[in-house]
Scaffold this motif. Sequence first.
Motif, PDB file in Angstrom:
ATOM      1  N   GLY A 210       0.843  -1.200   0.000  1.00 61.00           N
ATOM      2  CA  GLY A 210       0.000   0.000   0.000  1.00 61.00           C
ATOM      3  C   GLY A 210       0.868   1.235   0.000  1.00 61.00           C
ATOM      4  N   LEU A 211       0.253   2.367  -0.250  1.00 61.18           N
ATOM      5  CA  LEU A 211       1.032   3.611  -0.259  1.00 61.18           C
ATOM      6  C   LEU A 211       1.301   4.076   1.168  1.00 61.18           C
ATOM      7  N   GLN A 212       2.273   4.981   1.279  1.00 61.28           N
ATOM      8  CA  GLN A 212       2.636   5.520   2.592  1.00 61.28           C
ATOM      9  C   GLN A 212       1.446   6.243   3.218  1.00 61.28           C
ATOM     10  N   GLY A 213       1.237   6.008   4.501  1.00 58.95           N
ATOM     11  CA  GLY A 213       0.157   6.709   5.201  1.00 58.95           C
ATOM     12  C   GLY A 213      -1.169   5.973   5.158  1.00 58.95           C
ATOM     13  N   SER A 214      -1.222   4.893   4.392  1.00 62.87           N
ATOM     14  CA  SER A 214      -2.493   4.158   4.272  1.00 62.87           C
ATOM     15  C   SER A 214      -2.852   3.455   5.592  1.00 62.87           C
ATOM     16  N   GLY A 215      -1.836   3.184   6.402  1.00 66.58           N
ATOM     17  CA  GLY A 215      -2.089   2.497   7.669  1.00 66.58           C
ATOM     18  C   GLY A 215      -1.497   1.098   7.665  1.00 66.58           C
ATOM     19  N   LYS A 216      -0.535   0.884   6.784  1.00 65.09           N
ATOM     20  CA  LYS A 216       0.059  -0.444   6.602  1.00 65.09           C
ATOM     21  C   LYS A 216       0.750  -0.961   7.869  1.00 65.09           C
ATOM     22  N   THR A 217       1.596  -0.119   8.451  1.00 63.75           N
ATOM     23  CA  THR A 217       2.351  -0.548   9.628  1.00 63.75           C
ATOM     24  C   THR A 217       1.419  -0.825  10.808  1.00 63.75           C
ATOM     25  N   THR A 218       0.497   0.082  11.032  1.00 69.03           N
ATOM     26  CA  THR A 218      -0.485  -0.109  12.105  1.00 69.03           C
ATOM     27  C   THR A 218      -1.258  -1.402  11.880  1.00 69.03           C
ATOM     28  N   THR A 219      -1.663  -1.635  10.633  1.00 68.81           N
ATOM     29  CA  THR A 219      -2.448  -2.837  10.325  1.00 68.81           C
ATOM     30  C   THR A 219      -1.622  -4.106  10.507  1.00 68.81           C
TER      31      THR A 219
ATOM     32  N   ASP B  22      11.346   1.811  13.956  1.00 72.52           N
ATOM     33  CA  ASP B  22      11.087   2.035  15.382  1.00 72.52           C
ATOM     34  C   ASP B  22       9.609   1.860  15.717  1.00 72.52           C
ATOM     35  N   GLN B  23       8.769   2.402  14.852  1.00 73.05           N
ATOM     36  CA  GLN B  23       7.321   2.319  15.082  1.00 73.05           C
ATOM     37  C   GLN B  23       6.888   0.856  15.199  1.00 73.05           C
ATOM     38  N   LEU B  24       7.332   0.044  14.259  1.00 71.37           N
ATOM     39  CA  LEU B  24       6.899  -1.347  14.240  1.00 71.37           C
ATOM     40  C   LEU B  24       7.556  -2.166  15.357  1.00 71.37           C
TER      41      LEU B  24
ATOM     42  N   ILE C  42      -9.484  -2.041   4.546  1.00 69.65           N
ATOM     43  CA  ILE C  42      -9.861  -0.619   4.506  1.00 69.65           C
ATOM     44  C   ILE C  42      -9.657  -0.046   5.898  1.00 69.65           C
ATOM     45  N   THR C  43      -8.759   0.943   5.991  1.00 71.13           N
ATOM     46  CA  THR C  43      -8.448   1.518   7.301  1.00 71.13           C
ATOM     47  C   THR C  43      -9.224   2.813   7.536  1.00 71.13           C
ATOM     48  N   LYS C  44      -9.226   3.229   8.760  1.00 76.65           N
ATOM     49  CA  LYS C  44      -9.773   4.535   9.179  1.00 76.65           C
ATOM     50  C   LYS C  44     -11.277   4.656   8.931  1.00 76.65           C
ATOM     51  N   LEU C  45     -11.972   3.537   9.040  1.00 75.02           N
ATOM     52  CA  LEU C  45     -13.431   3.588   8.894  1.00 75.02           C
ATOM     53  C   LEU C  45     -14.106   4.134  10.146  1.00 75.02           C
ATOM     54  N   ASP C  46     -13.291   4.450  11.151  1.00 75.32           N
ATOM     55  CA  ASP C  46     -13.835   5.117  12.331  1.00 75.32           C
ATOM     56  C   ASP C  46     -13.938   6.618  12.093  1.00 75.32           C
ATOM     57  N   GLY C  47     -13.350   7.112  11.010  1.00 71.68           N
ATOM     58  CA  GLY C  47     -13.392   8.549  10.715  1.00 71.68           C
ATOM     59  C   GLY C  47     -14.621   8.912   9.899  1.00 71.68           C
TER      60      GLY C  47
ATOM     61  N   ILE D 231     -11.390  -4.577   8.294  1.00 70.07           N
ATOM     62  CA  ILE D 231     -11.516  -3.121   8.330  1.00 70.07           C
ATOM     63  C   ILE D 231     -10.821  -2.583   9.582  1.00 70.07           C
ATOM     64  N   GLY D 232     -10.198  -1.425   9.428  1.00 68.31           N
ATOM     65  CA  GLY D 232      -9.533  -0.768  10.551  1.00 68.31           C
ATOM     66  C   GLY D 232     -10.473   0.278  11.116  1.00 68.31           C
ATOM     67  N   VAL D 233     -10.664   0.245  12.438  1.00 72.46           N
ATOM     68  CA  VAL D 233     -11.630   1.156  13.050  1.00 72.46           C
ATOM     69  C   VAL D 233     -11.031   1.945  14.206  1.00 72.46           C
ATOM     70  N   GLY D 234      -9.724   2.197  14.137  1.00 72.49           N
ATOM     71  CA  GLY D 234      -9.110   2.992  15.190  1.00 72.49           C
ATOM     72  C   GLY D 234      -7.609   2.802  15.173  1.00 72.49           C
ATOM     73  N   GLU D 235      -6.911   3.499  16.077  1.00 74.13           N
ATOM     74  CA  GLU D 235      -5.449   3.496  16.029  1.00 74.13           C
ATOM     75  C   GLU D 235      -4.793   2.419  16.884  1.00 74.13           C
ATOM     76  N   THR D 236      -5.545   1.793  17.791  1.00 69.08           N
ATOM     77  CA  THR D 236      -4.895   0.810  18.664  1.00 69.08           C
ATOM     78  C   THR D 236      -4.858  -0.579  18.006  1.00 69.08           C
TER      79      THR D 236
HETATM   80  P1  GDP Z   1       1.875   3.458   6.749  1.00 71.65           P
HETATM   81  O1  GDP Z   1       2.711   4.582   6.223  1.00 71.65           O
HETATM   82  O2  GDP Z   1       0.951   2.930   5.691  1.00 71.65           O
HETATM   83  O3  GDP Z   1       2.634   2.369   7.414  1.00 71.65           O
HETATM   84  O4  GDP Z   1       0.870   4.110   7.812  1.00 71.65           O
HETATM   85  P2  GDP Z   1       0.768   4.010   9.406  1.00 71.65           P
HETATM   86  O5  GDP Z   1       0.450   2.633   9.836  1.00 71.65           O
HETATM   87  O6  GDP Z   1       1.943   4.671  10.036  1.00 71.65           O
HETATM   88  O7  GDP Z   1      -0.545   4.869   9.645  1.00 71.65           O
HETATM   89  C1  GDP Z   1      -0.644   6.244   9.305  1.00 71.65           C
HETATM   90  C2  GDP Z   1      -1.537   6.930  10.335  1.00 71.65           C
HETATM   91  O8  GDP Z   1      -2.861   6.410  10.259  1.00 71.65           O
HETATM   92  C3  GDP Z   1      -1.092   6.702  11.774  1.00 71.65           C
HETATM   93  O9  GDP Z   1      -1.249   7.909  12.477  1.00 71.65           O
HETATM   94  C4  GDP Z   1      -2.050   5.642  12.290  1.00 71.65           C
HETATM   95  O10 GDP Z   1      -2.255   5.723  13.683  1.00 71.65           O
HETATM   96  C5  GDP Z   1      -3.307   5.982  11.538  1.00 71.65           C
HETATM   97  N1  GDP Z   1      -4.226   4.836  11.350  1.00 71.65           N
HETATM   98  C6  GDP Z   1      -3.979   3.623  10.795  1.00 71.65           C
HETATM   99  N2  GDP Z   1      -5.084   2.850  10.770  1.00 71.65           N
HETATM  100  C7  GDP Z   1      -6.070   3.584  11.353  1.00 71.65           C
HETATM  101  C8  GDP Z   1      -7.485   3.338  11.612  1.00 71.65           C
HETATM  102  O11 GDP Z   1      -8.079   2.293  11.309  1.00 71.65           O
HETATM  103  N3  GDP Z   1      -8.156   4.370  12.217  1.00 71.65           N
HETATM  104  C9  GDP Z   1      -7.543   5.551  12.561  1.00 71.65           C
HETATM  105  N4  GDP Z   1      -8.302   6.496  13.140  1.00 71.65           N
HETATM  106  N5  GDP Z   1      -6.251   5.797  12.296  1.00 71.65           N
HETATM  107  C10 GDP Z   1      -5.521   4.837  11.719  1.00 71.65           C
END
Ligand code: GDP
Length: 290
Positions: free
Chosen positions: A104-113, A142-144, A241-246, A267-272
């Motif tokens: 996925g592209l940067q910022g999509s939420g890949k690392t968090t997911t 570091d994040q991961l 699909i991330t950030k569906l809590d927004g 689906i991603g529904v938050g940051e934790t």
């Molecule tokens: P990467 O560049 O794709 O690895 O993106 P990151 O995993 O670093 O995520 C980018 C930002 O999106 C971070 O601030 C995460 O906390 C946030 N994020 C990721 N998934 C979700 C989600 O499902 N919900 C919300 N609200 N934020 C998310």
Amino acid sequence: MVLDNLGSSLKSAIQKLANAGKIDKEIIDDVVKDIQRALIQADVNVKLVMKLSNRIKERALTEAPPAGMDSREHVLRIVYTELVNIIGKATPIALEPQTIMMVGLQGSGKTTTTAKLARFFSRKGLKPAVICADTYRPGAYDQLSQLCEKLGVMFYGERDNKDAVAIVRNGLKETQKYDVRIVDTAGRHALETELIKEMKDIWGLTNFTHRFLVLDAAIGQQASEQAKAFNDAVGITGVVITKLDGTAKGGGALSAVSDTNTSIAFIGVGETPDDLERFDPDGFISRLLG
Ligand code: GDP
């Protein structure tokens, strides 16, 4: 959130159908227009919306209701099944040893997911390991590694190595004893040749069970182009699909899934790390129409 926003507009369209004196072409046209408006507002691609509405209209006007069903219920049933067709079934996930490549592209939420998935599998009793192949975004390592440490998950990375392919090769060797091995690859700000080449090289290292494309719910119309490029490179087996809590409605991602003939896995529904849900198409549709 996609369900609520899209749901309330769709609900009022369905309500119209329920309140109509009789079900005729006029009311069907009217309801289909409302459905179109709701989907387009949710960022669903216009072509897909037209395909869906033509199917609903055609079936509603030509198919006779089955015995015991009145025409109102019948039209509702058609709307439901056509939506199910578009949204599709959730990507099947086997609870057994496997390797997963995240793209996925940067910022999509890949690392968090990636961390969320490790948590998902460990809660199911499987031992996960995470390999950090994001050598592009500063701070990704570091994040991961911190996320994994908090979760008590095995982490493999090479902080000073810029060769993502070599890291994954080494990481796969080092994590052989683990059940589910998840590789977090690097994104870029945009689709670039270098990114696609790196994905293909990593893909070639092993027979990955899954290649998950991570898409931000807010992505809109560029989703399809991205999905096609990643699909051509590594063959996407499921979308997260991330950030569906927004506030974003996720219709762009939905269109990408339809355009590439894939399905939604999670689906991603938050940051934790716990804010990950298995995609549930039935629940999704029921809430849309409920
Ligand atoms: P990467 O560049 O794709 O690895 O993106 P990151 O995993 O670093 O995520 C980018 C930002 O999106 C971070 O601030 C995460 O906390 C946030 N994020 C990721 N998934 C979700 C989600 O499902 N919900 C919300 N609200 N934020 C998310």
